[in-house]
Motif scaffolding. Structure first.
Motif, PDB file in Angstrom:
ATOM      1  N   ILE A 151       0.847  -1.194   0.000  1.00 10.08           N
ATOM      2  CA  ILE A 151       0.000   0.000   0.000  1.00 10.08           C
ATOM      3  C   ILE A 151       0.887   1.250   0.000  1.00 10.08           C
ATOM      4  CG2 ILE A 151      -1.779  -1.260   1.254  1.00 10.08           C
ATOM      5  CD1 ILE A 151      -0.324   1.552   3.149  1.00 10.08           C
ATOM      6  N   ASN A 152       0.342   2.324  -0.527  1.00  6.60           N
ATOM      7  CA  ASN A 152       1.022   3.616  -0.501  1.00  6.60           C
ATOM      8  C   ASN A 152       0.231   4.597   0.350  1.00  6.60           C
ATOM      9  OD1 ASN A 152       3.218   2.954  -2.189  1.00  6.60           O
ATOM     10  ND2 ASN A 152       1.970   3.278  -4.029  1.00  6.60           N
ATOM     11  N   HIS A 153       0.983   5.318   1.169  1.00  8.10           N
ATOM     12  CA  HIS A 153       0.412   6.427   1.932  1.00  8.10           C
ATOM     13  C   HIS A 153       1.171   7.655   1.480  1.00  8.10           C
ATOM     14  CE1 HIS A 153      -1.878   8.092   5.312  1.00  8.10           C
ATOM     15  NE2 HIS A 153      -0.839   8.887   5.494  1.00  8.10           N
ATOM     16  N   GLY A 154       0.619   8.328   0.454  1.00  6.93           N
ATOM     17  CA  GLY A 154       1.397   9.368  -0.207  1.00  6.93           C
ATOM     18  C   GLY A 154       2.518   8.708  -0.998  1.00  6.93           C
ATOM     19  N   ASN A 155       3.755   9.177  -0.769  1.00  6.85           N
ATOM     20  CA  ASN A 155       4.895   8.576  -1.476  1.00  6.85           C
ATOM     21  C   ASN A 155       5.669   7.596  -0.598  1.00  6.85           C
ATOM     22  OD1 ASN A 155       6.114  10.315   0.290  1.00  6.85           O
ATOM     23  ND2 ASN A 155       7.011  11.653  -1.262  1.00  6.85           N
ATOM     24  N   ALA A 156       5.049   7.151   0.492  1.00  5.11           N
ATOM     25  CA  ALA A 156       5.662   6.168   1.380  1.00  5.11           C
ATOM     26  C   ALA A 156       4.924   4.843   1.240  1.00  5.11           C
ATOM     27  CB  ALA A 156       5.615   6.641   2.827  1.00  5.11           C
ATOM     28  N   GLY A 157       5.689   3.754   1.147  1.00  5.24           N
ATOM     29  CA  GLY A 157       5.085   2.446   0.950  1.00  5.24           C
ATOM     30  C   GLY A 157       5.211   1.545   2.163  1.00  5.24           C
TER      31      GLY A 157
END
Length: 487
Positions: A441-447
């Motif tokens: 999953i991605n939360h913004g540009n953090a995976g």
């Protein structure tokens, strides 16, 4: 008279000897039981990554436990046999083997020998050791961080390697990461970004080839805009890249050896728009899907001319005239004689979605399932899919939600929701058992990556994840690492 006297002497001598022979032998013999020896361990087969440690602690079983002293010898060989001609190299002379593995990846034979210093009696124990690369087993996480394309590895033991290709080659790979695929021979990895294509050694991530030698026709422009598909055929004669609507073909490594290092062809000619997927229908024919003509197309053994797949008007659907756009696919079970089972999610011009399947054999490919997906929330927005190899179930992700679709009941139910703002980028099934799902999953540009265990009804155990891994860049794909046989 002398002759008669000699005969009498001989007769007396024989009588004396016979009497002695018949006399009971009173000599005493002492019989001592043998102290039989045996080395026991719980396992005889070991798999260890290079530069890790191997410990084997056998239990010495004595037929007559006592105070004897023993000598131990551990030896190793790369030979496939244990016969008298096999050359072994000494490893240790201790009871337990403690080995820092500096061996090259491969299969080795180990012999442990224990000998009684008192009697000279020995016992042997034999072991098989498979040495893998450091980066072996688990899941690859294809991600992009700060404009750099990366591949991280969550190894089977949960150790995370951040970006081994950068570490090994002492260079970064700019651009957006698109996809990673393992060759069928298990020796190499094909990696794609929006700026290049690369081939790496699977054991140490050493770069073997780049765009100029893989796809020279694309070296002067950006190779691909979207995640490509890559696969070799069942027999290993061909390998294919499918990207941005085109199919590119190369010779297979298992059949042509070093010739497989030759560049791929340019885009195979034809009026088609290939969906990024490779479907090995049987041992000699490879299928693709043309989203422009809404039909299956194919290439034969070493063929470079695209043709329409054989019509199946009496089947569940006609492969030469499906009439729908492919949205996604997943491979189910696979074997040598029954090449593969594929599931497809397709959409008609009205936006309704359908589930189709094909099953390949040595000589033909047959349509299987054909049904509209009903009673399934968010199915029209679903972007990622994974099927079970045990149950007739299809999992799909839409936004931050995961659903399971029961093919027999033709209905779906919600089984997990991530926090608001999270976007599910990829889901993959543990193919060997279908008892684990991996979700990126991605939360913004953090995976982030999550492991879910799957129970006997196809639901997530305890309705939540079992493991979570953080610190990745923006995730594009999760892929099973070769050696884990999880794809």
């Amino acid at each position: 008279m002398r002759i008669k006297y000699f005969a009498i002497k001989c007769l007396i001598a024989c009588t004396v000897m016979l009497a002695a022979a018949c006399h009971k032998d009173k000599q005493l013999f002492e019989y001592n039981p043998i102290n039989n020896l045996k080395l026991e361990t719980a396992d005889s087969v070991y798999t260890v990554a290079a530069l890790d440690s191997l410990i084997i602690s056998p239990k010495l079983v004595e037929g007559m436990p006592g105070n004897e002293e023993y000598t131990y010898l551990w030896q190793i060989s790369a030979s496939d046999t244990y016969d008298s001609n096999t050359e072994f190299t000494p490893l240790a002379t201790t009871k337990d083997l403690r080995l820092y593995v500096e061996l090259s990846p491969g299969t080795y034979r180990i012999i442990a020998k224990v000998t009684s210093n008192k009697t000279g009696i020995s016992a042997l124990a034999r072991y098989t050791l498979t040495v893998t690369g450091i980066y072996y087993g688990g899941w690859y996480v294809v991600n992009t961080k700060n404009g750099i394309a990366r591949v991280s590895l969550i190894r089977t033991d949960d150790e995370v390697f951040d970006n081994p290709m950068e570490t090994t080659n002492d260079k970064s790979y700019p651009g957006k990461a698109l996809g990673l695929y393992a060759y069928e021979d298990g020796g190499t990895l094909a990696f794609f970004t929006d700026q290049g294509a690369y081939l790496f050694n699977i054991n140490d991530w050493l770069e073997l080839r780049n765009t100029a030698t893989i796809l020279p026709g694309l070296a002067t422009r950006l190779p691909f805009k979207s995640t490509p598909a890559f696969s070799t055929t069942i027999l290993g004669y061909d390998q294919f890249i499918v990207a941005d609507g085109g199919v590119y073909a190369g010779l297979g490594a298992s059949a042509f050896g070093d010739d497989a290092l030759k560049p791929f062809s340019d885009r195979i000619n034809g009026d088609y728009e290939a969906f990024p997927g490779v479907f090995s229908g049987n041992l000699y024919t490879t299928h693709f899907y043309d989203n422009k003509g809404m039909k299956f197309v194919q290439l034969g053994y070493l063929d470079r001319t695209m043709t329409t797949s054989a019509a199946t008007p009496s089947g569940a659907f006609d492969m030469a005239n499906v009439g729908k756009k492919m949205i996604a696919y997943d491979m189910g079970t696979s074997s040598y004689f029954q090449s593969a089972e594929f599931y497809y999610v397709m959409e008609n011009t009205a936006g309704a979605r359908f589930l189709l399947s094909t099953t390949g054999t040595i000589s033909s490919v047959s349509p299987g399932i054909y049904q509209q997906i009903l009673n399934s929330p968010d199915i029209g927005d679903a972007t990622k899919f994974a099927t079970s190899s045990i149950l007739k179930q299809l999992y799909y992700a839409a936004g931050n939600k995961i659903y399971v679709y029961d093919m027999l009941a033709n209905s779906s139910s919600l089984i997990y929701t991530f926090p608001s703002g999270d976007v599910i980028k990829d889901i993959k099934m543990l193919r060997s058992t279908s008892t684990k799902m991996v979700v990126g999953i991605n939360h913004g540009n953090a995976g982030e990556v999550y492991y879910f265990d799957i129970d006997g009804q196809g639901r997530f155990t305890n309705n939540t994840y079992t493991k979570k891994f953080e610190g990745f860049g923006e995730i594009e794909q999760v892929a099973a690492a070769r050696g884990n046989y999880e794809e």
